[in-house]
Write an enzyme that holds these catalytic residues in place. Structure first.
Site, PDB file in Angstrom:
ATOM      1  N   SER A  40      21.784  30.878  34.199  1.00  0.00           N
ATOM      2  CA  SER A  40      20.798  31.988  34.155  1.00  0.00           C
ATOM      3  C   SER A  40      21.086  32.694  32.862  1.00  0.00           C
ATOM      4  O   SER A  40      22.146  32.498  32.269  1.00  0.00           O
ATOM      5  CB  SER A  40      21.053  32.935  35.406  1.00  0.00           C
ATOM      6  OG  SER A  40      22.490  33.597  35.203  1.00  0.00           O
TER       7      SER A  40
ATOM      8  N   ASP B 127      17.806  28.469  32.783  1.00  0.00           N
ATOM      9  CA  ASP B 127      16.979  28.662  34.212  1.00  0.00           C
ATOM     10  C   ASP B 127      16.229  30.053  33.884  1.00  0.00           C
ATOM     11  O   ASP B 127      16.519  30.672  32.929  1.00  0.00           O
ATOM     12  CB  ASP B 127      17.979  29.081  35.196  1.00  0.00           C
ATOM     13  CG  ASP B 127      17.115  28.839  36.849  1.00  0.00           C
ATOM     14  OD1 ASP B 127      16.153  28.118  36.693  1.00  0.00           O
ATOM     15  OD2 ASP B 127      17.798  29.161  37.561  1.00  0.00           O
TER      16      ASP B 127
ATOM     17  N   GLY C 144      17.857  32.470  47.151  1.00  0.00           N
ATOM     18  CA  GLY C 144      18.601  32.972  48.144  1.00  0.00           C
ATOM     19  C   GLY C 144      18.562  32.451  49.469  1.00  0.00           C
ATOM     20  O   GLY C 144      17.892  31.470  49.549  1.00  0.00           O
TER      21      GLY C 144
HETATM   22  P1  13P Z   1      18.747  28.958  45.455  1.00  0.00           P
HETATM   23  O1  13P Z   1      19.527  30.369  44.994  1.00  0.00           O
HETATM   24  O2  13P Z   1      17.806  29.361  46.689  1.00  0.00           O
HETATM   25  O3  13P Z   1      19.577  27.984  45.595  1.00  0.00           O
HETATM   26  O4  13P Z   1      17.465  28.828  44.264  1.00  0.00           O
HETATM   27  C1  13P Z   1      17.998  28.232  43.057  1.00  0.00           C
HETATM   28  C2  13P Z   1      17.052  28.166  42.174  1.00  0.00           C
HETATM   29  O5  13P Z   1      15.961  28.051  42.391  1.00  0.00           O
HETATM   30  C3  13P Z   1      17.363  28.506  40.886  1.00  0.00           C
HETATM   31  O6  13P Z   1      16.165  28.697  39.923  1.00  0.00           O
END
Ligand code: 13P
Length: 286
Positions: free
Chosen positions: A50, A82, A180
């Site tokens: 991230s 991401d 989430g």
């Molecule tokens: P989750 O946190 O629901 O696993 O999703 C991850 C995601 O899509 C990261 O971009």
């Protein structure tokens, strides 16, 4: 061989209809644990960061850790940024060695998003890197990015036009998925994945993987979701295994950090291996 491009890994997965797991790693230990899982399962893997993790470490330090840990790994690995709305961070990570980025400009109107994503695809190409595109927010806040309100779906024509004109290598559609934990089992618009794949011929990225069932994963992968994102499950596994270990340490009054790291690594490795088996990526390393 270990570092491979996003397009290389996704094109194979798309053609063979398996999902490459994309785990949001958060530190050296989770990188190591996910790589150990990929080696044990002989699976290709995407490590994604991230923006928050990049900022926490600093670009060069994080890339240095990645490069050191991936050096002798015998399976294909891609390093992906991401959800990143900031062009300056995209540029910084491409300059710093990331070979894949998600330019998340869904807050812009689609026309402006299209112009800027086209520029990012061009910029990435100069580094031999690839781009995931997005025109609809994925519901849920993750590492400070995103919103809790439900995402607005664009029409199929708008999405197909965006994909074709920008030249993105992979696309993240909103299909009722969310970041989430889900409060109730998600109802997913799987037909939208089929429609997008049939119209564009490019792989889709499945966001919000935590909490989906094995059947949902496998159905969406069969329809063309070749990149499958998992973040919350990794974080929870890391934190909960830590908590369990530390409770035991307190009881025994035995404070040995390497034993903690071992417990965390084992838990995250098991969690990652389980996902690789569900996604059909085990045994697919080349
Ligand atoms: P989750 O946190 O629901 O696993 O999703 C991850 C995601 O899509 C990261 O971009």
């Amino acid at each position: 061989m270990p570092v491979v491009s996003l397009k290389d890994t996704l094109d194979r997965a798309f053609a063979q209809r398996f999902g490459v797991p994309a785990f949001n790693i958060i530190n050296d230990l989770t990188i190591d644990a996910v790589l150990a899982a990929a080696v044990r399962e002989k699976s290709p893997v995407i490590l994604q960061t991230s923006v928050k993790t990049v900022m926490m470490y600093g670009r060069d330090q994080l890339f240095g850790i990645f490069a050191a840990l991936v050096r002798d790994v015998p399976v294909p690995v891609t390093l992906h940024l991401d959800h990143c709305p900031q062009r300056s961070v995209i540029t910084d990570c491409l300059d710093g060695g990331w070979n894949s980025v998600l330019f998340d400009a869904h807050e812009l109107d689609v026309a402006e998003n299209l112009i800027q994503t086209t520029e990012v695809v061009k910029e990435a190409a100069a580094h031999g890197a690839h781009v995931e595109g997005e025109i609809e927010g994925i519901q849920g806040v993750e590492d400070g990015v995103g919103s809790d309100s439900a995402s607005v779906q664009q029409s199929l024509d708008v999405a197909v036009d965006f994909i074709e004109r920008t030249g993105v290598h992979c696309f993240a559609p909103a299909i009722g998925n969310a970041h989430g934990q889900y409060k109730a089992a998600p109802v997913l618009d799987h037909q939208r994945v089929t429609d997008l794949v049939e119209a564009t011929g490019i792989p889709m990225a499945l966001h919000g993987g935590t909490g989906m069932s094995a059947e949902q994963f496998q159905d969406l992968i069969a329809r063309g979701c070749a990149k499958v994102n998992i973040s919350t499950a990794l974080k929870e596994c890391y934190m909960k295994s830590s908590l369990e270990f530390l409770r035991g340490a307190e009881e025994k009054r035995k404070w040995d950090p390497p034993s903690l790291f071992k417990a965390q690594t084992a838990a995250v490795t098991d969690m990652a291996r389980e996902h690789m088996r569900i996604f059909g990526s085990s045994g697919r390393a080349w």
